[in-house]
Design a protein around this motif. Structure first.
Motif, PDB file in Angstrom:
ATOM      1  N   ASP A  70       7.271 -13.199   3.615  1.00  0.00           N
ATOM      2  CA  ASP A  70       6.115 -14.329   3.327  1.00  0.00           C
ATOM      3  C   ASP A  70       5.155 -12.929   2.807  1.00  0.00           C
ATOM      4  O   ASP A  70       3.913 -13.936   2.116  1.00  0.00           O
ATOM      5  CB  ASP A  70       5.252 -14.283   4.962  1.00  0.00           C
ATOM      6  CG  ASP A  70       5.474 -16.060   5.638  1.00  0.00           C
ATOM      7  OD1 ASP A  70       6.143 -16.028   5.339  1.00  0.00           O
ATOM      8  OD2 ASP A  70       4.611 -16.033   6.554  1.00  0.00           O
ATOM      9  N   GLY A  72       7.048 -11.508   0.332  1.00  0.00           N
ATOM     10  CA  GLY A  72       7.458 -11.215  -1.118  1.00  0.00           C
ATOM     11  C   GLY A  72       8.654 -10.439  -0.922  1.00  0.00           C
ATOM     12  O   GLY A  72       9.295  -9.662  -1.892  1.00  0.00           O
ATOM     13  N   TRP A 145      -0.343 -12.257  -1.513  1.00  0.00           N
ATOM     14  CA  TRP A 145      -0.175 -12.794  -0.370  1.00  0.00           C
ATOM     15  C   TRP A 145      -0.751 -13.931   0.347  1.00  0.00           C
ATOM     16  O   TRP A 145      -1.161 -14.475   0.614  1.00  0.00           O
ATOM     17  CB  TRP A 145       1.433 -12.861  -0.561  1.00  0.00           C
ATOM     18  CG  TRP A 145       2.507 -13.382  -1.002  1.00  0.00           C
ATOM     19  CD1 TRP A 145       2.917 -12.714  -1.560  1.00  0.00           C
ATOM     20  CD2 TRP A 145       2.624 -14.437  -1.767  1.00  0.00           C
ATOM     21  NE1 TRP A 145       3.782 -12.557  -3.069  1.00  0.00           N
ATOM     22  CE2 TRP A 145       4.229 -13.827  -2.768  1.00  0.00           C
ATOM     23  CE3 TRP A 145       2.758 -15.844  -1.228  1.00  0.00           C
ATOM     24  CZ2 TRP A 145       4.968 -14.527  -3.301  1.00  0.00           C
ATOM     25  CZ3 TRP A 145       3.196 -16.513  -2.087  1.00  0.00           C
ATOM     26  CH2 TRP A 145       4.439 -16.253  -3.240  1.00  0.00           C
ATOM     27  N   SER A 196       7.877 -17.031  -8.349  1.00  0.00           N
ATOM     28  CA  SER A 196       9.713 -16.991  -7.945  1.00  0.00           C
ATOM     29  C   SER A 196       8.921 -16.922  -6.709  1.00  0.00           C
ATOM     30  O   SER A 196      10.599 -16.321  -5.579  1.00  0.00           O
ATOM     31  CB  SER A 196       9.531 -15.468  -8.722  1.00  0.00           C
ATOM     32  OG  SER A 196       9.096 -14.370  -8.086  1.00  0.00           O
ATOM     33  N   GLY A 197       7.829 -16.534  -5.501  1.00  0.00           N
ATOM     34  CA  GLY A 197       7.706 -16.429  -3.784  1.00  0.00           C
ATOM     35  C   GLY A 197       9.169 -14.606  -3.671  1.00  0.00           C
ATOM     36  O   GLY A 197       8.142 -14.608  -2.685  1.00  0.00           O
ATOM     37  N   THR A 272      12.337 -20.805  -2.605  1.00  0.00           N
ATOM     38  CA  THR A 272      10.965 -19.531  -3.383  1.00  0.00           C
ATOM     39  C   THR A 272      11.210 -18.450  -2.875  1.00  0.00           C
ATOM     40  O   THR A 272      11.833 -18.622  -1.821  1.00  0.00           O
ATOM     41  CB  THR A 272       9.814 -19.977  -3.563  1.00  0.00           C
ATOM     42  OG1 THR A 272       9.203 -20.382  -2.555  1.00  0.00           O
ATOM     43  CG2 THR A 272       9.709 -21.118  -4.536  1.00  0.00           C
ATOM     44  N   GLY A 273      10.790 -17.398  -3.142  1.00  0.00           N
ATOM     45  CA  GLY A 273      10.788 -16.308  -2.458  1.00  0.00           C
ATOM     46  C   GLY A 273      11.991 -15.268  -2.197  1.00  0.00           C
ATOM     47  O   GLY A 273      13.000 -15.990  -2.742  1.00  0.00           O
TER      48      GLY A 273
END
Length: 275
Positions: A70, A72, A145, A196-197, A272-273
């Motif tokens: 959550d 990154g 985040w 990009s997450g 993402t991520g």
């Protein structure tokens, strides 16, 4: 995931500030340790120690019953590719700035110098990678985040970019360099993380810029080239070069953001991520 609906920001902001306060104390400690080792190994020791210390601070995530992904810090098969893409974007940002500056102001030449010893190259590259990782862990993980989810996209980007810039002022960087170089780059790193997450893309961009600066003689240790801008009007260069230097990363950041929104509009939600 939408970052446009802030919710009850005071608690999350207090946690972000607490995180940064603890991180600063740890970085100061490892900065002291850096002074105890040979200068060539100082950045590596500082970066590795600081990275490990700030990584431990990600326990803030567990205290909130959230997975590390959550903020990154996940991993996926495409994580290395995102890092390599980031390196390419970082180098492109540097080269693009150089080419536009030369097109506007006149010829800028890179003069080759004697190649550094292999041991010096390894020490410098590893040190840059370690310090860059330390900075990304400090800014583009839990703080970014948490801010994105609590105060919205652009306020979060502004908060983290300003904090990143203040750290460089604490390093002793000139305010003008921070305002026209560090702050725009911080916006690029933050948007790269958000679209990009994860941390792989901004880490690659950040390291690509730092390696490019070192290779062209802008680092604290010799690279392969030095600048020759003697043909330029110094007064005009002092006015124009900072504008170009600030504009390129901002434009690249906005392009990443626009491309991400366009992809989500036409393709729907995408993975993402780094997870």
């Amino acid at each position: 995931m939408s970052f446009d609906r802030p919710r009850r920001p005071l608690g999350p902001l207090a946690r972000i500030l607490t995180f940064w306060g603890a991180a600063l104390a740890l970085l100061l400690f490892w900065g002291f340790v850096r002074g105890l080792v040979p200068a060539s190994l100082g950045p590596l020791v500082w970066g590795l120690g600081g990275s490990a210390a700030v990584l431990l601070l990600q326990a803030f995530v567990r205290a909130e019953h959230r997975p590390f992904a959550d903020v990154g810090l996940g991993w996926a098969p495409w994580t290395p590719a995102r890092f390599v893409a980031g390196l390419g974007l970082g180098v492109a940002n540097f080269v693009g700035t150089l080419l536009i500056t030369a097109a506007v102001l006149g010829p800028i030449r890179l003069t080759p110098v004697a190649a550094p010893p292999v041991t010096a190259i390894f020490a410098t590259v590893l040190g840059l990678a370690a310090v860059t990782t330390m900075e990304e862990l400090t800014f583009r993980t839990y703080p970014l985040w948490t801010a994105l989810r609590s105060i919205g996209f652009w306020p979060a980007q502004a908060l983290v970019a300003v904090a990143f810039s203040l750290l460089h002022l604490a390093y002793g960087w000139p305010p003008a360099t921070v305002a026209t170089g560090v702050l725009p780059s911080a916006l690029l790193f933050g948007i790269a993380a958000a679209v990009s997450g994860g941390m792989a893309l901004p880490l690659g961009i950040h390291l690509g810029i730092n390696l490019s600066r070192w290779a062209t003689g802008e680092g604290s240790t010799p690279g392969w080239w030095t600048w020759d801008a003697s043909a330029l009007d110094p007064v005009r260069a002092a006015t124009v070069a900072p504008v170009v230097g600030a504009s390129v990363p901002v434009l690249l950041a906005l392009a990443l953001h626009a491309g991400h929104r366009l992809a989500r509009t036409h393709l729907g939600p995408t993975p993402t991520g780094d997870r």
